[in-house]
Design a protein around this motif. Structure first.
Motif, PDB file in Angstrom:
ATOM      1  N   LEU A   8       0.813  -1.205   0.000  1.00 47.69           N
ATOM      2  CA  LEU A   8       0.000   0.000   0.000  1.00 47.69           C
ATOM      3  C   LEU A   8       0.857   1.270   0.000  1.00 47.69           C
ATOM      4  O   LEU A   8       0.537   2.239  -0.676  1.00 47.69           O
ATOM      5  CB  LEU A   8      -0.928  -0.007   1.221  1.00 47.69           C
ATOM      6  N   TYR A   9       1.948   1.237   0.734  1.00 50.54           N
ATOM      7  CA  TYR A   9       2.798   2.423   0.875  1.00 50.54           C
ATOM      8  C   TYR A   9       4.147   2.268   0.166  1.00 50.54           C
ATOM      9  O   TYR A   9       5.088   2.986   0.471  1.00 50.54           O
ATOM     10  CB  TYR A   9       3.029   2.729   2.357  1.00 50.54           C
ATOM     11  N   GLN A  10       4.219   1.347  -0.796  1.00 50.03           N
ATOM     12  CA  GLN A  10       5.488   1.051  -1.464  1.00 50.03           C
ATOM     13  C   GLN A  10       6.119   2.294  -2.087  1.00 50.03           C
ATOM     14  O   GLN A  10       7.303   2.566  -1.892  1.00 50.03           O
ATOM     15  CB  GLN A  10       5.284  -0.023  -2.531  1.00 50.03           C
ATOM     16  N   ARG A  11       5.349   3.052  -2.829  1.00 49.18           N
ATOM     17  CA  ARG A  11       5.893   4.241  -3.487  1.00 49.18           C
ATOM     18  C   ARG A  11       6.379   5.251  -2.461  1.00 49.18           C
ATOM     19  O   ARG A  11       7.486   5.782  -2.564  1.00 49.18           O
ATOM     20  CB  ARG A  11       4.849   4.879  -4.401  1.00 49.18           C
ATOM     21  N   GLU A  12       5.559   5.501  -1.438  1.00 53.71           N
ATOM     22  CA  GLU A  12       5.942   6.470  -0.416  1.00 53.71           C
ATOM     23  C   GLU A  12       7.196   6.024   0.332  1.00 53.71           C
ATOM     24  O   GLU A  12       8.073   6.831   0.629  1.00 53.71           O
ATOM     25  CB  GLU A  12       4.801   6.698   0.587  1.00 53.71           C
ATOM     26  N   MET A  13       7.291   4.726   0.620  1.00 55.06           N
ATOM     27  CA  MET A  13       8.453   4.215   1.343  1.00 55.06           C
ATOM     28  C   MET A  13       9.722   4.329   0.502  1.00 55.06           C
ATOM     29  O   MET A  13      10.782   4.653   1.016  1.00 55.06           O
ATOM     30  CB  MET A  13       8.226   2.785   1.807  1.00 55.06           C
ATOM     31  N   SER A  14       9.593   4.083  -0.794  1.00 55.99           N
ATOM     32  CA  SER A  14      10.775   4.190  -1.650  1.00 55.99           C
ATOM     33  C   SER A  14      11.205   5.642  -1.821  1.00 55.99           C
ATOM     34  O   SER A  14      12.381   5.926  -2.018  1.00 55.99           O
ATOM     35  CB  SER A  14      10.516   3.544  -3.014  1.00 55.99           C
ATOM     36  N   GLU A  15      10.254   6.568  -1.712  1.00 63.84           N
ATOM     37  CA  GLU A  15      10.570   7.983  -1.838  1.00 63.84           C
ATOM     38  C   GLU A  15      11.038   8.605  -0.519  1.00 63.84           C
ATOM     39  O   GLU A  15      11.565   9.714  -0.521  1.00 63.84           O
ATOM     40  CB  GLU A  15       9.346   8.754  -2.350  1.00 63.84           C
ATOM     41  N   GLY A  21      11.649  13.039   4.776  1.00 60.78           N
ATOM     42  CA  GLY A  21      10.693  12.189   4.069  1.00 60.78           C
ATOM     43  C   GLY A  21      10.189  11.059   4.945  1.00 60.78           C
ATOM     44  O   GLY A  21       8.997  10.725   4.934  1.00 60.78           O
ATOM     45  N   ARG A  22      11.092  10.475   5.731  1.00 53.51           N
ATOM     46  CA  ARG A  22      10.689   9.404   6.652  1.00 53.51           C
ATOM     47  C   ARG A  22       9.775   9.943   7.745  1.00 53.51           C
ATOM     48  O   ARG A  22       8.798   9.295   8.119  1.00 53.51           O
ATOM     49  CB  ARG A  22      11.925   8.752   7.253  1.00 53.51           C
ATOM     50  N   LEU A  53      10.005   4.322  11.329  1.00 53.47           N
ATOM     51  CA  LEU A  53      10.366   5.425  10.426  1.00 53.47           C
ATOM     52  C   LEU A  53      10.792   6.670  11.203  1.00 53.47           C
ATOM     53  O   LEU A  53      11.740   7.362  10.805  1.00 53.47           O
ATOM     54  CB  LEU A  53       9.194   5.761   9.504  1.00 53.47           C
ATOM     55  N   ALA A  54      10.110   6.966  12.299  1.00 57.71           N
ATOM     56  CA  ALA A  54      10.466   8.138  13.108  1.00 57.71           C
ATOM     57  C   ALA A  54      11.877   7.986  13.678  1.00 57.71           C
ATOM     58  O   ALA A  54      12.650   8.952  13.706  1.00 57.71           O
ATOM     59  CB  ALA A  54       9.451   8.340  14.228  1.00 57.71           C
TER      60      ALA A  54
END
Length: 132
Positions: A8-15, A21-22, A53-54
Motif C-alpha cells: 500500500l505504501y510502497q511508493r511512499e516508502m521508496s521515496e 521524508g521518513r 520510520l520516526a
C-alpha cells in the motif's frame, strides 16, 4: 499484514529516503492508524511502522508521540511503551545530533524516576545504562 502495508505504501516508502521524508511518512502512517481504529491489527502494524520510520528519521519527539499513541490504543502502560521506544534508540550505533541525545537522556532519566517508584527495576536499569 506487513506485506499489505508495504504494498500500500510502497511508493511512499521508496521515496522516503531523506530524514524529513521518513518523518512525513511516519506522520502519515499515524494519521492512517488513527482512522483505522476499527481494525486493531492494521492499526498496530501502522503505528509500529511509523515508530520505526520516526527513529530512522532521528525524530525523537515524533517517536515518543507514537509510543504514547501505541500505549493508549492498546491499553499498554505508557511507561512500558516509552521504555521500549527509548531502548530502540539505544540500539542506534551512529552519532546523533546533540539535541536528540539530550532529549533522549532527559526522557530516559525522567522515566527512570517514575518506574523506580513503581518497582520496575529491570526497565530502570536498562534506561540508566542508555542515558549514560
Amino acid at each position: 499484514m506487513r506485506a499489505e502495508l508495504a504494498a500500500l505504501y510502497q511508493r511512499e516508502m521508496s521515496e522516503a529516503s531523506s530524514k524529513s521524508g521518513r518523518a512525513k511518512l511516519a506522520s502519515r502512517l499515524v494519521e492512517s492508524a488513527e482512522a483505522s481504529a476499527d481494525d486493531v491489527a492494521y492499526q498496530y502494524v501502522l503505528l509500529r511502522a511509523a515508530e520505526k520510520l520516526a527513529i530512522q528519521a532521528e525524530d525523537v519527539e515524533l517517536s515518543l508521540e507514537i509510543s504514547t499513541s501505541i500505549a493508549s490504543a492498546f491499553a499498554i502502560s505508557e511507561h512500558k511503551a516509552r521504555t521500549e521506544t527509548l531502548l530502540k534508540w539505544a540500539s542506534i550505533r551512529r552519532p546523533l545530533p546533540h539535541d536528540s541525545r539530550r532529549l533522549l537522556a532527559n526522557e530516559s532519566l525522567a522515566l527512570v524516576e517514575f518506574i523506580v517508584a513503581e518497582g520496575f527495576t529491570t526497565d530502570a536499569k536498562a534506561l540508566c545504562n542508555f542515558a549514560e
